[in-house]
Design a protein around this motif. Structure first.
Motif, PDB file in Angstrom:
ATOM      1  N   ILE A   1      -0.917  20.334  34.702  1.00 44.81           N
ATOM      2  CA  ILE A   1      -1.270  19.416  33.627  1.00 44.81           C
ATOM      3  C   ILE A   1      -0.721  18.047  33.985  1.00 44.81           C
ATOM      4  N   LEU A   2      -1.577  17.030  34.064  1.00 40.38           N
ATOM      5  CA  LEU A   2      -1.167  15.712  34.539  1.00 40.38           C
ATOM      6  C   LEU A   2      -0.639  14.837  33.411  1.00 40.38           C
ATOM      7  N   TYR A   3      -1.464  14.573  32.418  1.00 44.16           N
ATOM      8  CA  TYR A   3      -1.015  13.702  31.342  1.00 44.16           C
ATOM      9  C   TYR A   3      -1.820  13.970  30.075  1.00 44.16           C
TER      10      TYR A   3
ATOM     11  N   LYS B   1       4.944  12.750  39.915  1.00 46.02           N
ATOM     12  CA  LYS B   1       5.757  13.762  40.578  1.00 46.02           C
ATOM     13  C   LYS B   1       6.802  14.349  39.630  1.00 46.02           C
ATOM     14  N   SER B   2       7.251  13.560  38.643  1.00 46.79           N
ATOM     15  CA  SER B   2       8.296  14.030  37.732  1.00 46.79           C
ATOM     16  C   SER B   2       7.808  15.106  36.775  1.00 46.79           C
ATOM     17  N   GLY B   3       6.513  15.174  36.523  1.00 44.65           N
ATOM     18  CA  GLY B   3       5.997  16.211  35.634  1.00 44.65           C
ATOM     19  C   GLY B   3       4.923  15.656  34.722  1.00 44.65           C
ATOM     20  N   GLN B   4       4.619  16.417  33.662  1.00 44.76           N
ATOM     21  CA  GLN B   4       3.559  16.044  32.746  1.00 44.76           C
ATOM     22  C   GLN B   4       3.913  14.738  32.041  1.00 44.76           C
ATOM     23  N   LEU B   5       2.960  13.813  32.015  1.00 40.83           N
ATOM     24  CA  LEU B   5       3.156  12.520  31.387  1.00 40.83           C
ATOM     25  C   LEU B   5       2.516  12.510  30.007  1.00 40.83           C
ATOM     26  N   GLN B   6       3.097  11.727  29.127  1.00 41.83           N
ATOM     27  CA  GLN B   6       2.561  11.588  27.782  1.00 41.83           C
ATOM     28  C   GLN B   6       2.496  10.109  27.443  1.00 41.83           C
ATOM     29  N   PHE B   7       1.286   9.628  27.169  1.00 41.26           N
ATOM     30  CA  PHE B   7       1.063   8.227  26.856  1.00 41.26           C
ATOM     31  C   PHE B   7       0.623   8.092  25.408  1.00 41.26           C
TER      32      PHE B   7
END
Length: 825
Positions: free
Chosen positions: A3-5, A737-743
């Protein structure tokens, strides 16, 4: 799958009204996502350009169940822009094959085609519209242009593009004069009525038009109507796909006959005398249909006709009763040769005694090849969009309403992977997945929930481990170069291995024949600029240098047209091949009349001349530092313009031309602040570049010493850096790279911003990258690229006085990186 973002909607809150939870989405060939939202809350239009491009009377502030259409880029998903608003309920959302036009279909029969104004993603205008009165649009599709390229991972080891990528033998949906593909659209209504219309070719507006642009006239088109069947019926679910022979395959199910999926073949043609006014004709033929067994309370919820490895495939999804999940079936069209009885063979018929008997006849039938039961109701079905050569390269994505995605194998529908997003609960407000679409290369799956929130996940192309690796990624990038598709999704998912890809991509491109390199050079430069920008390497300078070189050389005319075997540019390249270090000596060996240009035209190009010398000066000034860094670190960047022999040769050619033009008009020469008046900048730059061209990989110590003295001889202007906030950056690589992003929508993430000490302490003015002009700290009416941050002034072509400057501005209708412009007021 990863899961990207996720992009949380601030305007699309849980208090908004979403009747029927309808959210449509579509991804274009340029990786621009279009999605629709139904809401009653007030949405400010200051962040988008919808109000400037809305149809007359369609600008709305507040109302119940207003349909809004927005677009966003996959590398900046938190920033979206309004396209249009309407009181009617939107039912169809479709991109054109090149990603330049957006088709909207509404309940009530209205069809609209929108296009970005001056290639600005936040300014849209209505281009065409038509209407099928008292009908509901359920399906719409642009005409197929007949262009297709096969993607075959087994050919990844081949060298030449012609061997790697095979052109598919396909015909356009509608052929015009000379067999050229015609542009147009075909729509299907809920009562079984087909409507088709051609798009007239409009004269494109001049590049660099203003924010408002010229007065645009919306064209109303008259569609050609035709009933798809003998009788009209209510269509619940339908799907359409183009055939290789030019026809369109349509499958639909009726509300009164659930056990029958009817299939038709629709063909379009132009009728009438050649040279006179021709009209569009529609012809539909009934094909082999699918007869389903007892449904036992199930009902059809989705229908999708596609082509998998040159086979016609229909996916049928059923909603099970009492909330028992759903079922998905795959039906494949098979072709068989049936034996004809001897009494029915035509050997002794009226065809003559020598007529060959018809021993076999070809028949078609639909066969169910796969079936799977899903634990939740199905929200949408997506299939790999690549023209793959085998079914192993394709995958089926089942988006479920319990916020999960199952990846299935074609033909067998065997589950490959399962990804669970945030589960549906009362705490989440009952938000469920509604629709989704794949990117053109099939690397990312974009999903929208019932509150128009975007979820992105990685969608691996192949399931075989043997086909994975850098070879497949390189093949995907080269596929994007050949087809013109955007490769942002490929780069976004492989940010850690781009350095090796740049070298392999460049090496393979240089091995292509000269005519292939020339044809795909613009696509190659755009892709490589995105690759180098992620690694914080300056590659955009090469693109601008190439554009300036072609513009300057186009001004050269031979003095004697009768005895010129080669042009002035060719003669200049031959003289520079002798590596003469003195620019004045090179001038004596050239015919000055071949380089004569009007003085007024030269003065208008002074800013471009200044840019060329600034680039050469900065490159030579940084050369000692770059060589020292390479020796200390033990590795070199994948691209450095000081090691590019082609770029160095172009700068040497341009310096000679500038030297000659300075004799015609001294006002066109570059201006510098010098420590001594007797310093000739052009002579010094040409001498140093000539010595660097002899061995760009290992510059000698004397050359490095002379380059280090440049800063003491004159004031070196600082280069301009464009650092936009996108996922395609060094900061984006660390964040992904740090993990799933949330915008959060319309909020620029601080973790992706490139903050420098100079930018914080000292206020920098904005610089126009096209005209090489300083615009001040807060310029008005400029265009900035939404991806690379490149700046272009509006109305630039209107204020240009000379033909050379107008030709220069016309090169920048699109940004060199392939992104859209963003209008900034």
């Amino acid at each position: 799958m990863t899961i990207l973002y996720k992009v949380e909607g601030k305007d699309f809150s849980k208090d908004s009204v979403f009747p029927q939870k309808v959210v449509l989405c579509s991804v274009s060939a340029r990786n621009i996502v279009a999605f629709s939202a139904l809401q009653s809350a007030i949405v400010p239009s200051t962040h988008g350009g919808g109000d400037a491009g809305d149809a007359p009377g369609s600008s709305l502030d507040v109302g119940a169940s207003n349909s809004h259409v927005y677009v966003c880029d996959i590398v900046t998903p938190w920033e979206y822009y309004k396209v249009s608003s309407s009181k009617s309920l939107i039912s169809v959302l479709q991109w054109s094959p090149n990603g330049e036009q957006l088709l909207l279909g509404y309940i009530g029969g209205r069809v609209e085609i929108w296009q970005p104004r001056n290639q600005s993603i936040n300014l849209w205008h209505l281009q065409f519209h038509t209407s099928v009165p008292c009908e509901d649009i359920v399906l719409a599709q642009f005409f197929h242009n007949g262009k297709g390229v096969s993607f075959n991972p087994q050919k990844k080891e081949h060298t030449y593009y012609a061997e790697k990528f095979e052109r598919l033998d396909e015909r356009p949906t509608l052929c015009g004069f000379g067999g050229v593909a015609s542009e147009g659209c075909i729509v299907l209504t809920s009562s079984g009525l087909l409507a088709a219309f051609c798009l007239p070719v409009l004269q494109k507006a001049a590049a660099g038009g203003g924010a408002e642009g010229p007065a645009h006239e919306v064209l109303e088109l008259t569609p050609t109507l035709h009933s798809i069947g003998v009788s009209r019926s209510f269509i619940e679910h339908c799907s359409l796909t183009p055939c290789p022979k030019g026809a369109l395959s349509v499958a639909f199910s009726c509300g009164w006959q659930q056990q029958l999926v009817q299939c038709y073949r629709v063909s379009l043609s132009l009728e009438g005398e050649l040279g006179l006014e021709q009209h569009l004709a529609i012809k539909s033929e009934s094909q082999t249909s699918i007869f389903l067994g007892p449904l036992d309370g199930r009902r059809i919820s989705h229908l999708k006709w596609t082509r998998v490895a040159n086979d016609d495939v229909i996916f049928i999804a059923y909603a099970c009763p009492d909330g028992a999940g759903s079922q998905l079936e795959q039906w494949t069209l098979t072709h068989r040769h049936q034996t004809v009885h001897a009494l029915l063979q035509g050997g002794s018929g009226g065809g003559g005694p020598n007529t060959k008997p018809n021993e076999f006849v070809q028949s078609e039938s639909w066969e169910q090849v796969g079936k799977i039961h899903l634990n939740a109701a199905l929200a949408d079905i997506c299939v790999t969009r690549l023209n793959v050569s085998s079914a192993d390269c394709s995958q089926v994505y089942a988006i479920l309403q319990d916020n999960s995605v199952q990846v299935l194998e074609p033909n067998t529908l065997k589950q490959l992977t399962h990804t669970q997003f945030e589960k549906v609960s009362d705490a989440s407000g009952g938000v469920r997945f509604v629709s989704g679409d794949l990117t053109p290369t099939g690397q990312m799956l974009l999903i929208f929930d019932s509150y128009a929130q975007l979820h992105a996940m990685q969608a691996p192309l192949l399931k075989q481990a043997s086909c994975a690796g850098s070879g497949l990624l390189l093949l995907l990038l080269e596929y994007c170069i050949v087809t013109g598709c955007d490769a942002s999704d490929v780069l976004l998912l492989n940010l850690g291995s781009l350095e090796a890809l740049v070298e392999k991509l460049t090496d393979n491109f240089t091995r292509q024949p000269s005519y292939v390199r020339h044809y795909y050079y613009a696509n190659f430069l755009a892709l490589k600029s995105n690759l180098c920008r992620v690694q914080q390497q300056e590659f955009d300078n090469l693109i601008i240098l190439h554009a300036i070189s072609t513009t300057f050389k186009s001004l050269l005319r031979p003095s004697d047209l009768g005895c010129q075997d080669k042009g002035p540019a060719d003669n200049l390249a031959m003289k520079l091949a002798e590596s003469i270090p003195d620019v004045d000596t090179v001038m004596l060996n050239l015919d000055a009349k071949d380089f004569t240009v009007e003085p007024v035209m030269l003065q208008s190009l002074q800013q471009l001349i200044q840019w060329v010398t600034d680039l050469a000066l900065n490159m030579l000034h940084r050369l000692p530092e770059e060589v020292m860094k390479s020796k200390l670190s033990g590795k070199r960047p994948s691209y450095d313009i000081s090691r590019d022999i082609v770029a160095i040769g172009s700068m040497r050619e341009l310096l000679v031309m500038i030297r000659i033009w300075g004799l015609l008009n001294t006002q066109c020469l570059p201006v510098y602040t010098k420590t001594m008046d007797n310093i000739d900048v052009l002579v010094i730059l040409f001498r140093l570049l000539t010595r660097l061209a002899q061995n760009p990989a290992e510059p000698d110590e004397v050359l490095l010493d002379e380059c280090s003295l440049l800063s003491k001889q004159l004031l070196i202007p600082q280069p301009t850096r464009f650092s936009p906030t996108t996922l395609l950056s060094a900061q984006g690589f660390a964040a992904v790279k740090s993990g799933q992003l949330q915008f959060t929508s319309l909020v620029e993430p601080s973790c992706l911003q490139d903050m420098e000490m100079e930018d914080v302490v000292f206020a920098r003015s904005v610089k126009d990258g096209v005209s090489n002009l300083q615009l001040g700290a807060r310029p008005s009416t400029i265009r900035r690229c939404a991806r690379c941050g490149f700046v272009f002034v509006n109305n630039a072509s209107k204020v240009a006085k000379t033909s050379a400057l107008k030709a220069w501005f016309s090169k920048w209708q699109h940004c060199h990186c392939g992104g859209f412009w963003k209008q900034i007021h």
